[in-house]
Design a protein around this motif. Structure first.
Motif, PDB file in Angstrom:
ATOM      1  N   GLY A  87       8.836  -7.183   2.732  1.00 31.69           N
ATOM      2  CA  GLY A  87       9.930  -6.391   1.843  1.00 31.69           C
ATOM      3  C   GLY A  87       8.390  -5.421   1.375  1.00 31.69           C
ATOM      4  O   GLY A  87       8.942  -4.805   0.220  1.00 31.69           O
ATOM      5  N   ILE A  88       7.502  -5.465   1.204  1.00 35.04           N
ATOM      6  CA  ILE A  88       6.172  -5.493   0.538  1.00 35.04           C
ATOM      7  C   ILE A  88       6.574  -3.469   1.422  1.00 35.04           C
ATOM      8  O   ILE A  88       6.036  -3.301   2.125  1.00 35.04           O
ATOM      9  CB  ILE A  88       4.683  -5.686   0.821  1.00 35.04           C
ATOM     10  N   MET A  89       6.378  -2.824   0.775  1.00 40.85           N
ATOM     11  CA  MET A  89       6.161  -1.302   0.778  1.00 40.85           C
ATOM     12  C   MET A  89       6.009  -0.594  -1.182  1.00 40.85           C
ATOM     13  O   MET A  89       5.382  -1.331  -1.822  1.00 40.85           O
ATOM     14  CB  MET A  89       7.332  -0.920   1.626  1.00 40.85           C
ATOM     15  N   ILE A  90       5.913   0.202  -0.846  1.00 36.86           N
ATOM     16  CA  ILE A  90       5.117   1.064  -1.796  1.00 36.86           C
ATOM     17  C   ILE A  90       6.440   2.400  -2.074  1.00 36.86           C
ATOM     18  O   ILE A  90       7.824   2.474  -1.029  1.00 36.86           O
ATOM     19  CB  ILE A  90       4.186   2.655  -1.016  1.00 36.86           C
ATOM     20  N   ASN A  91       6.618   1.534  -3.627  1.00 36.10           N
ATOM     21  CA  ASN A  91       8.235   2.963  -4.523  1.00 36.10           C
ATOM     22  C   ASN A  91       7.921   2.906  -5.383  1.00 36.10           C
ATOM     23  O   ASN A  91       8.713   3.069  -5.582  1.00 36.10           O
ATOM     24  CB  ASN A  91       9.207   0.732  -4.382  1.00 36.10           C
ATOM     25  N   SER A  92       6.197   3.595  -5.712  1.00 34.05           N
ATOM     26  CA  SER A  92       6.203   4.386  -6.532  1.00 34.05           C
ATOM     27  C   SER A  92       5.910   4.981  -6.446  1.00 34.05           C
ATOM     28  O   SER A  92       4.113   4.512  -6.218  1.00 34.05           O
ATOM     29  CB  SER A  92       6.689   3.438  -7.338  1.00 34.05           C
ATOM     30  N   PHE A  93       5.088   6.293  -7.294  1.00 36.78           N
ATOM     31  CA  PHE A  93       3.726   6.606  -7.468  1.00 36.78           C
ATOM     32  C   PHE A  93       3.284   6.714  -8.574  1.00 36.78           C
ATOM     33  O   PHE A  93       2.276   7.374  -8.641  1.00 36.78           O
ATOM     34  CB  PHE A  93       4.131   8.200  -7.460  1.00 36.78           C
ATOM     35  N   SER A  94       3.721   5.710  -9.118  1.00 40.45           N
ATOM     36  CA  SER A  94       3.479   5.371 -10.636  1.00 40.45           C
ATOM     37  C   SER A  94       2.729   6.410 -11.461  1.00 40.45           C
ATOM     38  O   SER A  94       2.037   6.847 -12.165  1.00 40.45           O
ATOM     39  CB  SER A  94       1.047   5.043 -10.991  1.00 40.45           C
ATOM     40  N   GLY A  95       3.889   7.774 -11.864  1.00 39.33           N
ATOM     41  CA  GLY A  95       3.543   8.873 -12.406  1.00 39.33           C
ATOM     42  C   GLY A  95       2.825  10.398 -12.310  1.00 39.33           C
ATOM     43  O   GLY A  95       2.210  11.077 -12.645  1.00 39.33           O
ATOM     44  N   LEU A  96       1.933   9.608 -10.544  1.00 34.71           N
ATOM     45  CA  LEU A  96       1.127  11.005 -10.214  1.00 34.71           C
ATOM     46  C   LEU A  96       1.994  11.917  -9.348  1.00 34.71           C
ATOM     47  O   LEU A  96       3.341  11.816  -9.025  1.00 34.71           O
ATOM     48  CB  LEU A  96       0.882  10.359  -8.500  1.00 34.71           C
ATOM     49  N   PHE A  97       1.581  13.270 -10.281  1.00 38.51           N
ATOM     50  CA  PHE A  97       2.290  14.728 -10.008  1.00 38.51           C
ATOM     51  C   PHE A  97       4.124  14.311 -10.791  1.00 38.51           C
ATOM     52  O   PHE A  97       5.013  15.094 -10.060  1.00 38.51           O
ATOM     53  CB  PHE A  97       2.611  14.460  -8.641  1.00 38.51           C
ATOM     54  N   GLY A  98       4.500  13.315 -11.900  1.00 43.23           N
ATOM     55  CA  GLY A  98       5.759  13.064 -12.276  1.00 43.23           C
ATOM     56  C   GLY A  98       6.416  12.391 -11.882  1.00 43.23           C
ATOM     57  O   GLY A  98       7.258  12.421 -11.976  1.00 43.23           O
ATOM     58  N   ILE A  99       6.461  11.738 -10.367  1.00 40.05           N
ATOM     59  CA  ILE A  99       6.623  11.058  -9.037  1.00 40.05           C
ATOM     60  C   ILE A  99       6.434   9.173  -9.627  1.00 40.05           C
ATOM     61  O   ILE A  99       5.508   9.090  -9.470  1.00 40.05           O
ATOM     62  CB  ILE A  99       6.443  11.411  -8.227  1.00 40.05           C
TER      63      ILE A  99
END
Length: 366
Positions: free
Chosen positions: A133-145
């Motif tokens: 289940g480990i994966m990228i699930n957010s951009f942490s606000g980079l480019f507003g995402i």
């Protein structure tokens, strides 16, 4: 039994089990690598399992290419003993790196088509994503995402694994370069994961440092030289990427207060990332196939300045370290501002390097 007596003695002392595991993982990984590489070198010479220098080679003699076997061996044994929790089912992690190990080994011995290597990388990544289940699930606000849809996260995670594994493979062109950068990146993750109490991944980072230190001893040798080959570069590249994605996942799914994770990773992986972007951009602009080998890598440019191989590797490793310190200093900056700093510093470095190289070559012609 003697090994268990030593462990019992260490545990009887007033020392935290965490530090015992750290020390144990480091020395087991290091010793196994130092012991196994000479045997691999002897077998390679006896069976003529060597890399024959070609047009793009940075060496002039035949060199064994199976150093990755020792790296895989050292990491698997040391993590199996001392890394009790990697944040994933260990069997999935072991299965993933074993797939890459055998594909890399076949490529070093027989040469494997690029698409088959890609399939192996994708399968290994899928094991990690769906097995843990480990994966990228957010951009942490980079480019507003911020949060991203599940399947977008799956595709993005697959893309990041493939890019970083192959980026690490691409910079393995000089003695000490890939291993030196691997040590620096692993040291960063060692610091990060012990600060956030993710000790299992910290042990994995220590094991990676240990085997790369042992490998470096022979990779820089003139008499007993060995390369890590695709076996080593794919396994180490996968492990470094796994630690990177694990860091993003943990930072987004806990209250750690880390708000710039995606950009911090760009700083940590700066040389492999910049090298890949630079090489692919130049090839495309020249109308060449992006996967066609050439001499436009960062280490080729530095060599043109008159540095020898070791000096070139040390220079690029030092640049990576400088970027890491910049990232640490500005780590609390707003993520888009930190990304802008990364872009400015990265382009400044690449363009300055190419400008100096081109100017020197023009002066030489005149």
């Amino acid at each position: 039994m003697e090994n268990f007596r030593i462990l019992d003695y260490l545990y009887s002392l007033d020392i935290s089990p965490i530090y015992i595991n750290m020390i144990g993982a480091y020395f087991v990984g290091l010793i196994l690598t130092l012991i196994s590489i000479p045997k691999i070198i002897r077998i390679s010479y006896k069976k003529q399992l060597m890399d024959v220098p070609g047009e793009r080679s940075s060496h002039i003699d035949k060199v064994p290419t199976l150093g990755g076997v020792a790296l895989f061996f050292g990491i698997v044994v040391s993590t199996s003993i001392f890394a009790t929790d990697l944040g994933v089912n260990y069997s999935f992690f072991l299965s993933a790196i074993t797939i890459l190990f055998f594909i890399g080994l076949m490529d070093d011995l027989l040469v494997v088509a690029p698409d088959k290597k890609l399939y192996g990388q994708l399968i290994s990544t899928i094991l990690i994503i769906f097995g843990s289940g480990i994966m990228i699930n957010s951009f942490s606000g980079l480019f507003g995402i911020y949060e991203i849809p599940y399947w977008v996260g799956v595709i993005l995670t697959l893309f990041v694994f493939v890019v970083l594994i192959n980026a690490y493979n691409l910079i393995d062109g000089l003695d000490g370069l890939a291993s030196g950068l691997g040590i620096v990146i692993s040291l960063c993750f060692l610091y990060i994961f012990y600060r956030i109490f993710d000790f299992g991944i910290g042990i994995l980072a220590i094991s990676t440092i240990a085997v790369l230190m042992g490998f470096l001893r022979y990779n820089l040798s003139n008499k007993f030289k060995i390369f890590m080959g695709d076996t080593g570069s794919m396994v180490i590249g996968f492990i470094l990427t796994f630690m990177a994605v694990r860091f993003l996942y943990v930072s987004e799914n806990s209250n750690l207060g880390i708000k710039t994770g995606p950009v911090l990773l760009l700083f940590i992986f700066v040389i492999p990332v910049l090298d890949t972007i630079t090489v692919f951009t130049i090839r495309i602009l020249k109308g060449k196939h992006p996967l066609r080998p050439d001499k436009n890598h960062l280490h080729h440019q530095v060599l043109k300045l008159g540095f020898n191989h070791l000096q070139t590797s040390m220079f690029l490793v030092l640049i990576n370290i400088i970027f890491v310190f910049v990232a640490y200093y500005f780590r609390n900056l707003e993520i888009n501002k930190l990304f802008l700093i990364f872009v400015i510093l990265s382009f400044s470095f690449v363009f300055s390097l190419r400008y100096i190289v081109n100017k020197k070559l023009k002066n030489k012609i005149q």
